[in-house]
Enzyme design. Structure first.
Site, PDB file in Angstrom:
ATOM      1  N   CYS A 151       0.477  -1.441  -0.061  1.00 21.33           N
ATOM      2  CA  CYS A 151      -0.005  -0.439  -0.198  1.00 21.33           C
ATOM      3  C   CYS A 151       0.840   1.589  -0.454  1.00 21.33           C
ATOM      4  CB  CYS A 151      -0.844   0.380   1.262  1.00 21.33           C
ATOM      5  SG  CYS A 151      -2.162   1.702   0.875  1.00 21.33           S
TER       6      CYS A 151
ATOM      7  N   LYS B   7       1.110  -9.290  -0.991  1.00 22.54           N
ATOM      8  CA  LYS B   7       1.429  -8.152  -2.505  1.00 22.54           C
ATOM      9  C   LYS B   7       2.156  -7.263  -1.814  1.00 22.54           C
ATOM     10  CE  LYS B   7      -1.745  -6.511  -4.826  1.00 22.54           C
ATOM     11  NZ  LYS B   7      -1.865  -4.958  -5.072  1.00 22.54           N
TER      12      LYS B   7
ATOM     13  N   GLY C  20      -1.615  -5.108 -11.959  1.00 21.52           N
ATOM     14  CA  GLY C  20      -1.051  -3.229 -12.216  1.00 21.52           C
ATOM     15  C   GLY C  20      -2.026  -3.551 -14.106  1.00 21.52           C
TER      16      GLY C  20
END
Length: 313
Positions: A106, A144, A206
């Site tokens: 993040c 992630k 992405g």
């Protein structure tokens, strides 16, 4: 693109097209819809490990699962303290979930400045400790992360290898650096380097807004699968498109989403949330700007439903 099952530890996911976690969007009803449209795996919004340890009610609400959800249950947690992350992974609230995804990507300042999310890419030993601690829960674990913090610090392959060595069963690599947030193109080469560094499954993330984007991401990176994020916000039926499933009546899908969101979360939340979602869904349609104005004036789900019924999707 070529669809295939993915093995994540002892789990077997039916296909390699995933719904990525999206803070504020991937609630239980949205995940259910994406799963029914073809997503092989869906993941909750990111959940605070501290919130879970302190039994925060709002935190637990993020972990709601619809009654009819038949897929593997996966949740994403974030934090920077190994012991807190382990306790969260072993908490009662996480018990229904077979897979824990750790957020180390993040980019938002509120998370980064607190030493969480992509800030963990500054500290590989700590990141490793966190993965090992969560792995103690006995659940499958994925991580992630981004390819690096900025263009001068691309560490995708190094970070990927650390994840594998620390016990991760799968990784998802977002092909942008932290400083780019969600802007600019995807660095396919850096994702490919991460893929080549490990033996565990690698999911590329992405820039996927259509089937061609997914196919290119797979082709350019050699990844085992793709995770769709913002593309699903605008068109959840992207999963049907990628997976070769017939796209059902879009309007009926959205009406069902509105009804189920109201059932699970109540009238006020459903009205505010679905105004926002429908404004995404109608992007590019005729008179979309005027329709958005009308949508955000709605005070009830009934008003929102009437506008939706009048739209030609």
């Amino acid at each position: 693109m070529r669809l295939s099952q993915i093995k994540i530890g002892e789990l077997t996911v039916p296909n390699n097209v995933f719904l990525a976690p999206l803070a504020g969007y991937t609630n239980a009803v949205f995940r259910q819809m994406c799963y029914e449209l073809g997503a092989g795996l869906t993941v909750t919004e990111m959940v605070s490990a501290k919130g879970l340890c302190y039994d925060n009610e709002k935190t637990k609400d993020l972990l709601m699962v619809t009654h009819g959800y038949k897929g593997i249950k996966a949740c994403q947690i974030f934090g920077s303290e190994p012991e807190i992350m382990r306790r969260a992974a072993e908490s009662e609230a996480i018990a229904p979930f077979a897979l824990i995804d750790i957020n180390m990507g993040c980019p938002m300042p509120k998370i980064y400045n607190n030493g969480e999310g992509s800030a963990l890419m500054n500290n590989l030993p700590l990141a490793s400790e966190i993965i090992s601690a969560v792995k103690e829960s006995g659940k499958a674990v994925s991580v992630k992360f981004r390819i690096g913090l900025d263009g001068d610090r691309i560490i995708a392959s190094e970070f990927a290898k650390m994840c594998e060595d620390s016990g991760a069963d799968m990784i998802t690599v977002h092909g942008r650096t932290r400083d780019k947030i969600y802007a600019g193109g995807v660095n396919y080469g850096a994702v490919a380097q991460a893929k080549n560094a490990v033996k565990i499954p690698v999911i590329a993330n992405g820039g996927v807004f259509c089937k061609d984007d997914a196919e290119r991401l797979m082709r350019e990176t050699g990844a085992d699968g793709v995770a769709v994020a913002r593309g699903a916000m605008y068109s959840p039926w992207i999963f049907a498109e990628i997976c070769g499933k017939p796209v059902l009546d879009k309007k009926q899908l959205i009406l069902s989403q509105l009804k189920d969101t109201r059932e699970y979360f109540g009238e006020r939340f459903a009205c505010v949330f679905m105004r926002k979602m429908i404004s995404f869904y109608i992007k590019g349609t005729q008179n979309s700007a005027k329709l958005r104005v009308r949508l955000f004036q709605c005070q009830t789900t009934g008003e929102t439903e009437e506008i939706l019924k009048s739209i030609d999707l």
